[in-house]
Scaffold this active site. Sequence first.
Site, PDB file in Angstrom:
ATOM      1  N   ARG A 108      -3.642  -7.293  21.868  1.00 54.35           N
ATOM      2  CA  ARG A 108      -3.304  -7.897  23.171  1.00 54.35           C
ATOM      3  C   ARG A 108      -2.024  -7.268  23.722  1.00 54.35           C
ATOM      4  NH1 ARG A 108      -1.280 -13.804  20.935  1.00 54.35           N
ATOM      5  NH2 ARG A 108      -0.439 -12.973  19.004  1.00 54.35           N
ATOM      6  N   LYS A 215      -7.872 -10.809   2.375  1.00 51.85           N
ATOM      7  CA  LYS A 215      -7.579 -12.121   1.842  1.00 51.85           C
ATOM      8  C   LYS A 215      -6.632 -12.832   2.821  1.00 51.85           C
ATOM      9  CE  LYS A 215      -3.308 -11.630  -0.551  1.00 51.85           C
ATOM     10  NZ  LYS A 215      -2.479 -11.820  -1.704  1.00 51.85           N
ATOM     11  N   HIS A 245      -6.874  -5.626  -2.761  1.00 48.06           N
ATOM     12  CA  HIS A 245      -6.364  -4.263  -2.919  1.00 48.06           C
ATOM     13  C   HIS A 245      -6.027  -3.937  -4.364  1.00 48.06           C
ATOM     14  CE1 HIS A 245      -2.530  -6.416  -2.463  1.00 48.06           C
ATOM     15  NE2 HIS A 245      -2.044  -5.455  -3.214  1.00 48.06           N
ATOM     16  N   LYS A 249      -6.503  -0.092  -7.126  1.00 42.92           N
ATOM     17  CA  LYS A 249      -5.442   0.583  -7.876  1.00 42.92           C
ATOM     18  C   LYS A 249      -6.018   1.383  -9.031  1.00 42.92           C
ATOM     19  CE  LYS A 249      -1.633  -2.605  -7.001  1.00 42.92           C
ATOM     20  NZ  LYS A 249      -0.751  -1.634  -6.330  1.00 42.92           N
ATOM     21  N   GLU A 283       6.861 -11.256  -8.903  1.00 42.25           N
ATOM     22  CA  GLU A 283       7.494 -10.603  -7.768  1.00 42.25           C
ATOM     23  C   GLU A 283       8.966 -10.983  -7.764  1.00 42.25           C
ATOM     24  OE1 GLU A 283       4.771 -10.356  -4.030  1.00 42.25           O
ATOM     25  OE2 GLU A 283       4.410 -12.275  -4.972  1.00 42.25           O
ATOM     26  N   ASP A 302      -2.539 -17.760  -3.443  1.00 45.22           N
ATOM     27  CA  ASP A 302      -2.176 -16.448  -2.921  1.00 45.22           C
ATOM     28  C   ASP A 302      -2.496 -15.330  -3.920  1.00 45.22           C
ATOM     29  OD1 ASP A 302      -1.081 -14.735  -0.977  1.00 45.22           O
ATOM     30  OD2 ASP A 302       0.851 -14.695  -2.009  1.00 45.22           O
ATOM     31  N   HIS A 307      -6.322 -11.791  -7.202  1.00 41.08           N
ATOM     32  CA  HIS A 307      -5.894 -10.698  -8.076  1.00 41.08           C
ATOM     33  C   HIS A 307      -6.012 -11.035  -9.566  1.00 41.08           C
ATOM     34  CE1 HIS A 307      -4.544  -9.286  -4.315  1.00 41.08           C
ATOM     35  NE2 HIS A 307      -3.344  -9.830  -4.323  1.00 41.08           N
ATOM     36  N   LYS A 405       7.166 -15.958  -7.332  1.00 41.45           N
ATOM     37  CA  LYS A 405       8.091 -15.219  -6.490  1.00 41.45           C
ATOM     38  C   LYS A 405       9.507 -15.443  -6.996  1.00 41.45           C
ATOM     39  CE  LYS A 405       5.375 -14.796  -2.363  1.00 41.45           C
ATOM     40  NZ  LYS A 405       5.154 -13.345  -2.355  1.00 41.45           N
TER      41      LYS A 405
END
Lengths: 553, 309
Positions: A108, A215, A245, A249, A283, A302, A307, A405
Amino acid sequence: MTDGETQMTSPEEPKAPGDEEETRPAHADEVATVAAAAASAASTEAAMLANPLRDPRDKRLPRVAGPCVLVLFGVTGDLAKRKLLPAIYDLGNRGLLPPGFSLVGFARRDWAAQDFAQLTHDAIKEHARTPFREEVWKQLREGIHFVPGEFSDDGAFDALAMTLKEIDETRGTGGNYAFYLSVPPKFFPLVVEQLKRTNLANAPEGAWRRVVIEKPFGHDLQSAQELNTITSAVFPESSVFRIDHYLGKETVQNIMALRFANNLFEPIWNRGYVDHVQITMAEDIGIGGRAGYYDGIGAARDVIQNHLLQLLALVAMDDPTSFEANSLRREKEKVLKAVRLPHDLGLGTARGRYTSGWQGGEPVVGYLDEDGIPADSITETYAAIKLEIANRRWAGVPFYLRTGKRLGRRVTEVAVVFQRAPHLPFSTDDTEILGQNALVIRVQPDEGITVRFGSKVPGTAMEVRDVSMDFAYGESFMESSPEAYERLLLDVLIGDPPLFPHQREVDLSWQILDPIEHFWASQGRPEGYPAGTWGPASADAMMARDGRVWRRL
Amino acid sequence: MASFMLSGTTASKISSQLTHLRHQMGAPAIGMVLTLVVVCDESNQYDAVRAATEAAREHPSRILVAIARDPAEAIRLDAELRIGESTPGEVILLRLYGELTRHAESVVSPLLLPDTPVVAWWPGECTDRPAKDPIGLLTQRRITDARSADDPVKAIVGRARGYHPGDTDLAWTRLTPWRSLLAAAFDQPVGEVERGVVEAVPDNPSAPLLAAWLSDRLGAPVEVAESGGPGLTAVRLSTADGEIKVTRSDARLATLTRPGQPDRRVALARRPTSELLAEELRRLDPDELYETAIRHLARGVTAPQAARR
Ligand SMILES: NC(=O)c1ccc[n+]([C@@H]2O[C@H](COP(=O)([O-])OP(=O)(O)OC[C@H]3O[C@@H](n4cnc5c(N)ncnc54)[C@H](OP(=O)(O)O)[C@@H]3O)[C@@H](O)[C@H]2O)c1
């Protein structure tokens, strides 16, 4: 572990947790899928066979897709700029894009093609893996088009259809289109509906249409199935490519090579030798600016749903009859179906949320103080669960999955921890610090494999201690080994589905996670853990109850 | 980068010095996947080592460079060892003097990594039968480069005579992007090809090889014509419906033309030697397609083979 409590249900018949019985062996849509796959395989093969310049023995010639157009929705987004556009360039640079390949951006913005080209150019300059080459850019630039508009704007999609028709004529792309929905999932229905309305979803004879979705695939079983109802009403399952993804790998694909190309590991890859398995994705970053996406979703939805459960499936499955999509997916589904949850979810899971602390030498705020997080949020940023797999190979071997995280550092790995030697002909003093043998598949960073075993400490005493043997997969070619998105985009354009999860796998993963999420929702606020540490105390306690510890990473 | 010179040495001294250097650097075990033996002389040593080191980023290797010096001098072996963070593997330059120049294999053989593939590369002149060469005998794969021969075309035409499974020539490797593009053009149905022509600068050994491959695969005569270059400039294939052609005038960007379809431009850049070498090292089994192409070439480019697979 008995089955009654957490029996998994089969994907076509979702049942409330606690429901009994698993009785549907055959998949209704399987026959159709197999037939469709066979048909498409046959046509690709036919084309290959008919091509006098191709030969299966000619391994130098790369797999190149036929002429086609990639339509990218959400070109201004983070994913498009950081991963997708650079990956397209890198494919071009490696000579893997077909002549005439065209890229259509949709957003947009009141833009012309040259503005989109500029954005692409900048994204490539900043994020591409391979060096910038003028001639590759020229090739790509020639095929760049832009269509402005909102998703709700019929006129914009009519214009898109026109543009695609034109491209077919000027670039010889033969009506082959891949639609990449790099937009928030709430727009999927709208975009898919528009593709249907404009008849873009319908492939004419001899051409293909594919849709790529990112996802999250829903936030529970029900929403995942609703999403699927929407896409499958418009695209056949064989045309839907779901991106996880991780599966693109190199190291993840190497799990299969490691297991099935060697004779060294498979004989001990079972309950007779394996004590337990730890699958970790840690992470060090916080949620960054993604509060709107993250809050209400949390670590398990998540990361674990996609994964980690995919990693579990690859590590635990039996050998597929081939690496063709159907056989591979079948084995992954079998093992996901055999997954059993702990009796007592309070004891067999743990969740946490980071509080302020120090992360790698920097003070960082806690989750509740991140921008846009409501004070009464109960979203977890750390999740650990214990699963078992009820089959002959794995009965009694726990699989511990954890993700979080703001943990100590960024690392993803699968650790297969072996049982202790049944008898040690050494004195206990000598083997005091001897741990368990382990085989660790390091997924990222520092991709490779580590084997840990006991070795004699040099000296006159027979003292045995753990040492590591290392295979550094990416040690030297880290920069040059292809990005996951390159591989996956190429597979989409070629139409090669093994590395994309099937809807049945998505359903099965939600069936595993839903009861846990349901339980957690009733447990109030997650336990805090200071940023930069390895998660809440309850996660350590969960392992301690089993007489085990998390690997220190 | 640690560099170490040994003068008047032997293979076993080199070997222990290597171990010593590795330990000193704190990396006694490294995941090298193959040994690459580079047979060259002082004049092309620099470029060859550079390319091999680059290629080793993708394939961590021990690189043994055998450099023949003056055969009239007294027998002597000098070695230069390079190990470093910048190079994933090890580079060992071996300078051979006197009669030793004819027995390089006696130095190379004890320095090969155990139980991993051995590849030899002759960046310059090489024998007619690489597989029978004393160094060649130690290897699974032998890479030659017709381009650096005095008469490159004669060299590539002659490869079939000395061929042994595991041989390839960089003149063939240079063709991969061309072959890939041509194959992509044939992924859509194309009518019977009646004849073809490959255009290149004179003395380009890749041109007759490409013509031979096309002729063999398409069952049609394919000629080589001279052009102003640089390198390969065009492939034209005539079919009943018109001409399919790939043209490239700047060694970078090519144009693919098919009857009834718009022209399309495709990046088709020449690749540096390091990339050619990396491609070679990716596959260590015999390249049967190369064999077919050089055999076809040896029989004469213009004589098409009717049978095709
Ligand atoms: N980023 C990642 O690393 C990552 C990782 C895994 C999965 N994903 C998934 O990938 C997809 C894209 O992620 P992202 O991070 O790129 O998201 P993002 O940065 O929020 O981008 C979303 C894109 O959608 C466009 N958009 C939003 N609402 C629109 C509307 N009403 N009409 C037209 N365009 C609209 C945005 O355009 P405007 O600029 O006009 O707003 C933007 O281009 C999502 O499904 C996400 O879940 C992302």
